[in-house]
Design a protein around this motif. Structure first.
Motif, PDB file in Angstrom:
ATOM      1  N   PHE A   1     -19.323 -29.268 -17.490  1.00  0.00           N
ATOM      2  CA  PHE A   1     -18.054 -29.478 -17.701  1.00  0.00           C
ATOM      3  C   PHE A   1     -17.302 -29.537 -16.622  1.00  0.00           C
ATOM      4  N   ASP A   2     -16.084 -30.297 -16.611  1.00  0.00           N
ATOM      5  CA  ASP A   2     -15.339 -30.388 -15.251  1.00  0.00           C
ATOM      6  C   ASP A   2     -14.421 -29.326 -15.072  1.00  0.00           C
ATOM      7  N   VAL A   3     -13.987 -28.794 -16.019  1.00  0.00           N
ATOM      8  CA  VAL A   3     -13.004 -27.502 -16.194  1.00  0.00           C
ATOM      9  C   VAL A   3     -13.637 -26.134 -16.779  1.00  0.00           C
ATOM     10  N   VAL A   4     -13.378 -25.103 -16.105  1.00  0.00           N
ATOM     11  CA  VAL A   4     -13.836 -23.666 -16.895  1.00  0.00           C
ATOM     12  C   VAL A   4     -12.867 -23.367 -17.559  1.00  0.00           C
ATOM     13  N   GLY A   5     -12.794 -23.134 -18.721  1.00  0.00           N
ATOM     14  CA  GLY A   5     -11.763 -22.664 -19.879  1.00  0.00           C
ATOM     15  C   GLY A   5     -12.344 -21.240 -20.377  1.00  0.00           C
ATOM     16  N   ILE A   6     -11.374 -20.426 -20.092  1.00  0.00           N
ATOM     17  CA  ILE A   6     -11.605 -18.703 -20.578  1.00  0.00           C
ATOM     18  C   ILE A   6     -10.386 -18.487 -21.438  1.00  0.00           C
ATOM     19  N   ASP A   7     -10.616 -17.759 -22.594  1.00  0.00           N
ATOM     20  CA  ASP A   7      -9.656 -17.052 -23.361  1.00  0.00           C
ATOM     21  C   ASP A   7      -9.589 -15.681 -22.902  1.00  0.00           C
ATOM     22  N   TYR A   8      -8.411 -15.508 -22.400  1.00  0.00           N
ATOM     23  CA  TYR A   8      -8.229 -14.100 -21.490  1.00  0.00           C
ATOM     24  C   TYR A   8      -7.256 -13.312 -21.879  1.00  0.00           C
ATOM     25  N   TYR A   9      -7.693 -11.908 -22.149  1.00  0.00           N
ATOM     26  CA  TYR A   9      -6.814 -11.008 -22.658  1.00  0.00           C
ATOM     27  C   TYR A   9      -7.297  -9.615 -22.360  1.00  0.00           C
ATOM     28  N   SER A  10      -7.380  -9.566 -20.848  1.00  0.00           N
ATOM     29  CA  SER A  10      -7.769  -8.538 -20.105  1.00  0.00           C
ATOM     30  C   SER A  10      -6.574  -7.619 -19.932  1.00  0.00           C
ATOM     31  N   TYR A  11      -6.664  -6.233 -19.742  1.00  0.00           N
ATOM     32  CA  TYR A  11      -5.436  -5.564 -19.144  1.00  0.00           C
ATOM     33  C   TYR A  11      -5.711  -4.594 -18.131  1.00  0.00           C
ATOM     34  N   PHE A  12      -5.084  -4.629 -16.809  1.00  0.00           N
ATOM     35  CA  PHE A  12      -5.171  -3.770 -15.751  1.00  0.00           C
ATOM     36  C   PHE A  12      -3.990  -3.205 -15.290  1.00  0.00           C
ATOM     37  N   ARG A  13      -3.865  -2.227 -14.650  1.00  0.00           N
ATOM     38  CA  ARG A  13      -2.841  -1.937 -13.947  1.00  0.00           C
ATOM     39  C   ARG A  13      -2.295  -2.390 -12.686  1.00  0.00           C
ATOM     40  N   ASP A  14      -3.330  -2.838 -12.017  1.00  0.00           N
ATOM     41  CA  ASP A  14      -3.386  -3.442 -10.692  1.00  0.00           C
ATOM     42  C   ASP A  14      -3.393  -4.889 -10.831  1.00  0.00           C
ATOM     43  N   HIS A  15      -2.612  -5.842  -9.970  1.00  0.00           N
ATOM     44  CA  HIS A  15      -2.737  -7.229 -10.230  1.00  0.00           C
ATOM     45  C   HIS A  15      -4.121  -7.536  -9.396  1.00  0.00           C
ATOM     46  N   SER A  16      -4.605  -6.943  -8.468  1.00  0.00           N
ATOM     47  CA  SER A  16      -5.891  -7.048  -7.816  1.00  0.00           C
ATOM     48  C   SER A  16      -6.836  -6.958  -8.739  1.00  0.00           C
ATOM     49  N   ASP A  17      -7.058  -6.209  -9.709  1.00  0.00           N
ATOM     50  CA  ASP A  17      -8.076  -6.253 -10.732  1.00  0.00           C
ATOM     51  C   ASP A  17      -8.237  -7.449 -11.431  1.00  0.00           C
ATOM     52  N   TYR A  18      -7.243  -8.139 -11.956  1.00  0.00           N
ATOM     53  CA  TYR A  18      -6.866  -9.328 -12.702  1.00  0.00           C
ATOM     54  C   TYR A  18      -7.720 -10.436 -11.692  1.00  0.00           C
ATOM     55  N   ILE A  19      -7.226 -10.244 -10.322  1.00  0.00           N
ATOM     56  CA  ILE A  19      -7.684 -11.550  -9.409  1.00  0.00           C
ATOM     57  C   ILE A  19      -9.273 -11.337  -9.321  1.00  0.00           C
ATOM     58  N   ARG A  20      -9.610 -10.121  -9.219  1.00  0.00           N
ATOM     59  CA  ARG A  20     -11.107  -9.830  -8.878  1.00  0.00           C
ATOM     60  C   ARG A  20     -11.965 -10.308 -10.120  1.00  0.00           C
ATOM     61  N   GLU A  21     -11.462 -10.150 -11.378  1.00  0.00           N
ATOM     62  CA  GLU A  21     -12.146 -10.570 -12.453  1.00  0.00           C
ATOM     63  C   GLU A  21     -12.140 -11.970 -12.744  1.00  0.00           C
ATOM     64  N   LEU A  22     -11.104 -12.666 -12.289  1.00  0.00           N
ATOM     65  CA  LEU A  22     -11.042 -14.071 -12.642  1.00  0.00           C
ATOM     66  C   LEU A  22     -11.632 -14.781 -11.386  1.00  0.00           C
ATOM     67  N   ARG A  23     -11.817 -14.184 -10.224  1.00  0.00           N
ATOM     68  CA  ARG A  23     -12.637 -14.900  -9.139  1.00  0.00           C
ATOM     69  C   ARG A  23     -14.039 -15.201  -9.496  1.00  0.00           C
ATOM     70  N   GLY A  24     -14.622 -14.413 -10.508  1.00  0.00           N
ATOM     71  CA  GLY A  24     -15.971 -14.721 -10.916  1.00  0.00           C
ATOM     72  C   GLY A  24     -16.213 -15.892 -11.839  1.00  0.00           C
ATOM     73  N   TYR A  25     -15.176 -16.308 -12.369  1.00  0.00           N
ATOM     74  CA  TYR A  25     -15.332 -17.767 -12.844  1.00  0.00           C
ATOM     75  C   TYR A  25     -15.060 -18.878 -12.055  1.00  0.00           C
ATOM     76  N   GLN A  26     -14.591 -18.678 -10.851  1.00  0.00           N
ATOM     77  CA  GLN A  26     -14.537 -19.713  -9.723  1.00  0.00           C
ATOM     78  C   GLN A  26     -15.765 -19.830  -9.006  1.00  0.00           C
ATOM     79  N   ARG A  27     -16.707 -19.093  -9.190  1.00  0.00           N
ATOM     80  CA  ARG A  27     -18.040 -19.105  -8.478  1.00  0.00           C
ATOM     81  C   ARG A  27     -18.647 -20.511  -8.698  1.00  0.00           C
ATOM     82  N   TRP A  28     -18.211 -21.424  -9.902  1.00  0.00           N
ATOM     83  CA  TRP A  28     -19.050 -22.576 -10.260  1.00  0.00           C
ATOM     84  C   TRP A  28     -18.115 -23.528  -9.468  1.00  0.00           C
ATOM     85  N   GLY A  29     -17.315 -23.450  -8.647  1.00  0.00           N
ATOM     86  CA  GLY A  29     -16.712 -24.445  -7.865  1.00  0.00           C
ATOM     87  C   GLY A  29     -15.892 -25.492  -8.759  1.00  0.00           C
ATOM     88  N   LYS A  30     -15.417 -25.039  -9.895  1.00  0.00           N
ATOM     89  CA  LYS A  30     -14.890 -25.980 -10.814  1.00  0.00           C
ATOM     90  C   LYS A  30     -13.289 -25.273 -11.004  1.00  0.00           C
TER      91      LYS A  30
END
Length: 387
Positions: A223-252
């Motif tokens: 695919f050209d765009v990674v698409g995720i249905d996202y419903y996580s909950y964290f107290r700290d913004h950095s935890d969201y960022i850390r989790e979402l970074r994993g989907y960016q490893r594809w370079g898309k």
């Protein structure tokens, strides 16, 4: 999830927001990739929008209406100030009619057929039909992304044992699934769907996956765009960022194809299971326990996630969802206020609450106003965003 057997066409998409989380599955192997981790673009989201679902949970009183749809799309553009509409559903005529309206209004279209409980060959044929229509709109100058579908493991027969969505969820809960076999079948069907999409649509192609990669590993090279249905909950913004970074490893580019929560205290912490406060075994359906309605809770969660998505410069984020007609708001009787279990940013109100054939209208929730303010501040002007 409830074990009541109902026709899947009468089941709101919101009840299956976090299927993988609901069944507690883990331990699958992620696909290997050599793509380097990327930090993503910066400077805010490219597309900000809302999911517009067609035909979920229809009754005589909530039946789809082209006139209502056109009014809603105008509201999404002019009052919500979204620049993108994720048009999804299982009826091709409604999908294409709505997609054409979105394009005509100068909005970015994310077209996603969500087809279930029909033979896989028919699903592929309908993906092709929707893709051809999306390509016609694109060639006419519309801004279009095409998604071949959503969470195939749940909706496509033959990947997991079970004739219906509910049967498949039941088998997952009971552990009646060979996970390795399931993932092989899922990978084969996803590859077929991607090939069909590529054959008819020549713009950006995507898919909406469950956010648990251990459960639903996707080869995003398809695919050209990674698409995720996202419903996580964290107290700290950095935890969201850390989790979402994993989907960016594809370079898309990364698109959040769904995000949201319900309007009661504690709903965000359910991580996508907020719908589970309804007793569907009772008729009429009834709210369990004594949840405290809080539209402010829903609005705060949505804007908090938008802050995260903006900070990461993601490709798109579509709030789930604009309206859920089969979850009416009952301010007079909290036991039947099904809107408590809805992810919609508007609340349906029936003219005659106890009449299933009653007419209805929607009113904005605090989440609608919160998104409207944010989207109005960020919405770009110029070609493709005309008013």
């Amino acid at each position: 999830m409830e074990n009541t057997r109902k026709d899947v066409q009468g089941i709101s998409r919101a009840r299956f927001l976090a299927g993988a989380a609901a069944v507690g599955l883990a331990g699958a192997v992620l696909p290997s990739t050599s793509a380097a981790a990327t930090g993503g673009r910066h400077g805010g989201l490219r597309h900000r929008g809302v999911v517009y679902t067609l035909g979920a949970g229809e009754t005589p009183g909530t039946a789809w209406s082209a006139a209502r749809m056109r009014r809603d799309i105008r509201v999404i553009r002019d009052e919500l100030h979204a620049d993108t509409v994720d048009v999804t559903g299982d009826d091709v005529e409604r999908l294409t009619t709505t997609a054409a309206e979105v394009a005509e209004r100068g909005l970015h279209l994310w077209l996603q057929p969500t087809l279930g409980d029909i033979p896989p060959k028919e699903i592929l044929d309908l993906i092709a039909e929707c893709g051809r229509f999306a390509e016609r709109l694109r060639r006419q100058g519309a801004s279009v992304d095409f998604s071949v579908g959503c969470e195939f493991w749940l909706f496509v027969p033959g990947i997991i044992p079970g004739e219906t969505v509910l049967d498949r969820v039941d088998n997952l809960q009971k552990g009646n699934v060979d996970m390795a076999q399931m993932q092989r079948r899922l990978a084969r069907f996803t590859a077929k769907a991607a090939a069909v999409g590529r054959s008819v649509f020549h713009g950006r192609l995507s898919y909406a996956a469950a956010q648990d990669e251990k459960f639903e590993p996707v080869d995003w090279n398809l695919f050209d765009v990674v698409g995720i249905d996202y419903y996580s909950y964290f107290r700290d913004h950095s935890d969201y960022i850390r989790e979402l970074r994993g989907y960016q490893r594809w370079g898309k580019p990364l698109a959040i194809t769904e995000f949201g929560t319900c309007a009661y205290v504690g709903a965000p912490q359910t991580a996508g299971m907020g719908w589970n406060i309804v007793d569907y075994t009772k008729e009429p359906n009834e709210i369990k326990g004594d949840p405290v309605r809080s539209e402010r809770t829903q609005a705060a969660y949505l804007t908090e996630l938008l802050d995260v998505f903006e900070s990461m410069g993601l490709y798109a984020a579509m709030a789930f969802e604009f309206v859920t007609p089969d979850a009416p708001h009952r301010p007079d009787d909290p036991r039947y206020d099904l809107d408590l279990a809805s992810y919609a940013i508007t609340k349906p109100i029936k003219d005659r609450p106890d009449d299933p054939t009653s007419g209805w209208h929607w009113e904005p929730k605090e989440a609608f106003h919160a998104l409207s303010r944010r989207y109005a501040q960020c919405r770009p002007q110029g070609p493709g965003h005309s008013q």
